[in-house]
Design a protein around this motif. Structure first.
Motif, PDB file in Angstrom:
ATOM      1  N   GLY A  69       0.803  -1.215   0.000  1.00 17.05           N
ATOM      2  CA  GLY A  69       0.000   0.000   0.000  1.00 17.05           C
ATOM      3  C   GLY A  69       0.834   1.263   0.000  1.00 17.05           C
ATOM      4  O   GLY A  69       0.306   2.370   0.024  1.00 17.05           O
ATOM      5  N   MET A  70       2.176   1.091  -0.025  1.00 19.32           N
ATOM      6  CA  MET A  70       3.051   2.271  -0.042  1.00 19.32           C
ATOM      7  C   MET A  70       3.212   2.769  -1.476  1.00 19.32           C
ATOM      8  O   MET A  70       2.941   2.035  -2.432  1.00 19.32           O
ATOM      9  CB  MET A  70       4.409   1.944   0.568  1.00 19.32           C
ATOM     10  N   ILE A  71       3.658   4.015  -1.603  1.00 22.52           N
ATOM     11  CA  ILE A  71       3.911   4.532  -2.951  1.00 22.52           C
ATOM     12  C   ILE A  71       5.418   4.652  -3.191  1.00 22.52           C
ATOM     13  O   ILE A  71       6.192   4.946  -2.280  1.00 22.52           O
ATOM     14  CB  ILE A  71       3.216   5.886  -3.208  1.00 22.52           C
ATOM     15  N   HIS A  72       5.788   4.390  -4.428  1.00 19.05           N
ATOM     16  CA  HIS A  72       7.185   4.498  -4.830  1.00 19.05           C
ATOM     17  C   HIS A  72       7.354   5.720  -5.720  1.00 19.05           C
ATOM     18  O   HIS A  72       6.466   6.066  -6.497  1.00 19.05           O
ATOM     19  CB  HIS A  72       7.628   3.234  -5.573  1.00 19.05           C
ATOM     20  N   ALA A  73       8.513   6.330  -5.587  1.00 18.18           N
ATOM     21  CA  ALA A  73       8.777   7.569  -6.320  1.00 18.18           C
ATOM     22  C   ALA A  73       9.136   7.271  -7.770  1.00 18.18           C
ATOM     23  O   ALA A  73       9.701   6.221  -8.084  1.00 18.18           O
ATOM     24  CB  ALA A  73       9.922   8.327  -5.648  1.00 18.18           C
ATOM     25  N   PHE A  74       8.795   8.200  -8.630  1.00 14.79           N
ATOM     26  CA  PHE A  74       9.213   8.148 -10.030  1.00 14.79           C
ATOM     27  C   PHE A  74       9.605   9.576 -10.420  1.00 14.79           C
ATOM     28  O   PHE A  74       8.892  10.254 -11.154  1.00 14.79           O
ATOM     29  CB  PHE A  74       8.071   7.602 -10.908  1.00 14.79           C
ATOM     30  N   PRO A  75      10.758  10.052  -9.882  1.00 15.41           N
ATOM     31  CA  PRO A  75      11.114  11.469 -10.069  1.00 15.41           C
ATOM     32  C   PRO A  75      11.839  11.712 -11.390  1.00 15.41           C
ATOM     33  O   PRO A  75      13.014  12.056 -11.416  1.00 15.41           O
ATOM     34  CB  PRO A  75      12.020  11.749  -8.866  1.00 15.41           C
ATOM     35  N   ARG A  76      11.114  11.541 -12.480  1.00 18.32           N
ATOM     36  CA  ARG A  76      11.689  11.887 -13.792  1.00 18.32           C
ATOM     37  C   ARG A  76      11.818  13.406 -13.885  1.00 18.32           C
ATOM     38  O   ARG A  76      11.415  14.141 -12.973  1.00 18.32           O
ATOM     39  CB  ARG A  76      10.774  11.369 -14.892  1.00 18.32           C
ATOM     40  N   LEU A  77      12.354  13.893 -14.994  1.00 20.70           N
ATOM     41  CA  LEU A  77      12.411  15.336 -15.199  1.00 20.70           C
ATOM     42  C   LEU A  77      10.993  15.894 -15.130  1.00 20.70           C
ATOM     43  O   LEU A  77      10.062  15.281 -15.642  1.00 20.70           O
ATOM     44  CB  LEU A  77      13.005  15.669 -16.565  1.00 20.70           C
ATOM     45  N   VAL A  78      10.845  17.057 -14.518  1.00 21.95           N
ATOM     46  CA  VAL A  78       9.526  17.680 -14.427  1.00 21.95           C
ATOM     47  C   VAL A  78       9.267  18.429 -15.726  1.00 21.95           C
ATOM     48  O   VAL A  78      10.071  19.254 -16.154  1.00 21.95           O
ATOM     49  CB  VAL A  78       9.457  18.661 -13.243  1.00 21.95           C
ATOM     50  N   SER A  79       8.145  18.129 -16.343  1.00 23.47           N
ATOM     51  CA  SER A  79       7.806  18.763 -17.609  1.00 23.47           C
ATOM     52  C   SER A  79       6.930  19.987 -17.325  1.00 23.47           C
ATOM     53  O   SER A  79       5.736  19.868 -17.088  1.00 23.47           O
ATOM     54  CB  SER A  79       7.066  17.727 -18.470  1.00 23.47           C
ATOM     55  N   LEU A  80       7.543  21.156 -17.310  1.00 23.62           N
ATOM     56  CA  LEU A  80       6.799  22.393 -17.021  1.00 23.62           C
ATOM     57  C   LEU A  80       6.254  22.960 -18.317  1.00 23.62           C
ATOM     58  O   LEU A  80       6.953  22.990 -19.330  1.00 23.62           O
ATOM     59  CB  LEU A  80       7.722  23.414 -16.350  1.00 23.62           C
ATOM     60  N   LYS A  81       5.010  23.416 -18.249  1.00 24.55           N
ATOM     61  CA  LYS A  81       4.366  23.906 -19.472  1.00 24.55           C
ATOM     62  C   LYS A  81       3.950  25.364 -19.315  1.00 24.55           C
ATOM     63  O   LYS A  81       3.429  25.766 -18.278  1.00 24.55           O
ATOM     64  CB  LYS A  81       3.133  23.060 -19.794  1.00 24.55           C
ATOM     65  N   ILE A 105       7.531  24.137 -23.467  1.00 23.60           N
ATOM     66  CA  ILE A 105       7.883  23.152 -22.439  1.00 23.60           C
ATOM     67  C   ILE A 105       9.327  23.382 -22.018  1.00 23.60           C
ATOM     68  O   ILE A 105      10.202  23.654 -22.847  1.00 23.60           O
ATOM     69  CB  ILE A 105       7.708  21.715 -22.974  1.00 23.60           C
ATOM     70  N   ARG A 106       9.544  23.294 -20.723  1.00 19.57           N
ATOM     71  CA  ARG A 106      10.910  23.306 -20.218  1.00 19.57           C
ATOM     72  C   ARG A 106      11.013  22.274 -19.110  1.00 19.57           C
ATOM     73  O   ARG A 106      10.167  22.224 -18.222  1.00 19.57           O
ATOM     74  CB  ARG A 106      11.287  24.699 -19.710  1.00 19.57           C
ATOM     75  N   HIS A 107      12.055  21.455 -19.182  1.00 16.90           N
ATOM     76  CA  HIS A 107      12.228  20.394 -18.190  1.00 16.90           C
ATOM     77  C   HIS A 107      13.052  20.887 -17.013  1.00 16.90           C
ATOM     78  O   HIS A 107      14.050  21.572 -17.188  1.00 16.90           O
ATOM     79  CB  HIS A 107      12.895  19.174 -18.833  1.00 16.90           C
ATOM     80  N   LEU A 108      12.593  20.514 -15.845  1.00 15.56           N
ATOM     81  CA  LEU A 108      13.290  20.865 -14.601  1.00 15.56           C
ATOM     82  C   LEU A 108      13.906  19.586 -14.037  1.00 15.56           C
ATOM     83  O   LEU A 108      13.241  18.544 -13.990  1.00 15.56           O
ATOM     84  CB  LEU A 108      12.276  21.442 -13.607  1.00 15.56           C
ATOM     85  N   VAL A 109      15.159  19.679 -13.594  1.00 17.54           N
ATOM     86  CA  VAL A 109      15.801  18.526 -12.966  1.00 17.54           C
ATOM     87  C   VAL A 109      15.391  18.488 -11.497  1.00 17.54           C
ATOM     88  O   VAL A 109      15.595  19.475 -10.783  1.00 17.54           O
ATOM     89  CB  VAL A 109      17.337  18.635 -13.068  1.00 17.54           C
ATOM     90  N   PRO A 110      14.788  17.398 -11.029  1.00 17.57           N
ATOM     91  CA  PRO A 110      14.451  17.311  -9.603  1.00 17.57           C
ATOM     92  C   PRO A 110      15.700  17.514  -8.736  1.00 17.57           C
ATOM     93  O   PRO A 110      16.817  17.173  -9.178  1.00 17.57           O
ATOM     94  CB  PRO A 110      13.898  15.890  -9.446  1.00 17.57           C
ATOM     95  N   ASP A 111      15.525  18.059  -7.550  1.00 11.78           N
ATOM     96  CA  ASP A 111      16.702  18.359  -6.732  1.00 11.78           C
ATOM     97  C   ASP A 111      17.407  17.081  -6.275  1.00 11.78           C
ATOM     98  O   ASP A 111      16.869  15.976  -6.381  1.00 11.78           O
ATOM     99  CB  ASP A 111      16.333  19.274  -5.557  1.00 11.78           C
ATOM    100  N   ALA A 112      18.630  17.258  -5.775  1.00 11.83           N
ATOM    101  CA  ALA A 112      19.486  16.112  -5.444  1.00 11.83           C
ATOM    102  C   ALA A 112      18.822  15.209  -4.402  1.00 11.83           C
ATOM    103  O   ALA A 112      18.965  13.984  -4.444  1.00 11.83           O
ATOM    104  CB  ALA A 112      20.834  16.616  -4.933  1.00 11.83           C
TER     105      ALA A 112
END
Lengths: 284, 93
Positions: free
Chosen positions: A150-162, A190-197
């Motif tokens: 029931g837990m969630i797993h992260a999928f921190p791909r590049l953020v697609s900002l529109k 569109i500009r992609h943001l790199v998720p933080d470290a």
């Protein structure tokens, strides 16, 4: 293919092949902090729709383990968008280990807020802004719900900002890393943001969902509780593999819809949304 | 449907049901289809979990078990038909 790059985002390994060097170099730079993928789960191939189009008005056609028919090729300048679309498509159609929700998520203290809604509801922007306020960013496209725990797993791909979100997020995160501005794509600018470290370093840490939000941007601030039945129906529509998972998907999603508090949040701007979310979180 | 001869049953192993506030989600194992239903569908499924019974007997059971003061046979027959169409209830002539 001639140029290749492999990386892992959360539990999913990708291999990107390209007929051109530039898209792979862009991806390698943006995904520099991510682990490699020894045995990729999915392959995305970026190639010309015909041999001539490699050189003449070069265009990128998507290919991979899973494809959609009649997908129009994108100009080579938008290859990064094509790669991201291809990666999302592979996960949406091929991933079976988790129940996939088209949603964003942030985590604090091991507990997560899941935000789902139509494209344009602002879940990417909201998750990004919360990430700048001490929350751990877990992803803005897919939330991976584990049928066993029931837990969630992260999928921190590049953020697609529109469109408007590009400037709003750039102002809120002046030190963040961005990809090139892609103008005139089928989805606008569109500009992609790199998720933080921190988001990348902790991407293997799952979190227990504690709040499910249905945000809606551009409305006067309002909050209303959502019944479990309505949430369940909306979540089945937000899942790309609910039907494919069969009874496992039913058990996972009914448990999620029943047990997690559910709130619809209308918000006029990012600051108001953050205040609303923090107030909801404090009241849990 | 309520011709008196037809018997209805809803074997519990054929589906899973989860109450979600005022609605219930029902997963039909044979088809893999999820149905979202409102009352009295969950009550009908529950009443038909044992031996098969006629529509008239079902109406009686529903009236007694769920204290239905003004049970409407036509409405119940309509709900029963929907559950049969969905495959959740088996009708045996």
């Amino acid at each position: 293919m001639k140029h290749q790059f492999a990386m892992r985002v959360g539990p999913v390994g990708f291999r990107i092949g390209s007929a051109w060097r530039a898209p792979v170099e862009q991806l390698a730079a943006l995904y520099a902090g991510y682990p490699g993928a020894d045995v990729p789960d999915f392959t995305v191939r970026l190639g010309p729709p015909s041999p001539l189009r490699r050189w003449l008005r070069p265009a990128v056609a998507l290919a991979g383990d899973f494809t959609l028919p009649d997908t129009a090729p994108l100009p080579l300048a938008h290859a990064l968008l094509a790669a991201e679309m291809g990666m999302n498509l592979q996960v949406a159609l091929g991933h079976r280990r988790h129940l996939l929700l088209h949603a964003a998520a942030v985590e604090r203290g091991g507990r997560a807020i899941v935000m789902t809604g139509e494209s344009g509801a602002g879940k990417s922007t909201l998750a990004t802004l919360l990430g700048a306020r001490g929350w751990r960013f877990m992803g803005d496209e897919f939330v991976l719900l584990d049928p066993a725990t029931g837990m969630i797993h992260a999928f921190p791909r590049l953020v697609s900002l529109k469109n408007r979100a590009i400037a709003a997020v750039a102002a809120a995160l002046p030190d963040a890393r961005f990809g090139p501005l892609l103008t005139g794509t089928p989805k606008g600018d569109i500009r992609h943001l790199v998720p933080d470290a921190r988001a990348v370093a902790a991407m293997d840490d799952p979190a227990m969902p504690a709040l499910l939000l249905f945000p809606r941007f551009g409305e006067a601030a309002a909050v209303r509780a959502v019944a479990a039945g309505e949430a369940f129906v909306r979540l089945t529509q937000a899942s790309t593999n609910y039907v494919a998972l069969g009874e496992r998907g039913f058990d996972t999603l009914t448990r999620f819809a029943r047990d997690v508090p559910k709130v619809a949040v209308d918000y006029p701007d990012g600051e108001a949304a953050i205040a609303q979310v923090e107030a909801l979180w404090a009241a849990l | 449907m309520s011709d008196g001869a037809t018997r209805f049953s809803a074997p519990p192993e054929g589906y899973r049901i989860v109450a979600l506030d005022e609605l219930s989600a029902v997963y039909h194992r044979a088809s893999g289809i999820t149905h979202v239903v409102a009352s009295p569908a969950p009550e009908i499924l529950d009443a038909l979990s044992g031996p098969a019974m006629s529509a008239e007997a079902l109406l009686m059971v529903m009236t007694i078990r769920y204290d239905l003061a003004d049970a409407d046979p036509a409405a119940l027959a309509a709900r029963l038909d929907e559950l049969v169409a969905a495959g959740l209830v088996v009708a045996t002539p």
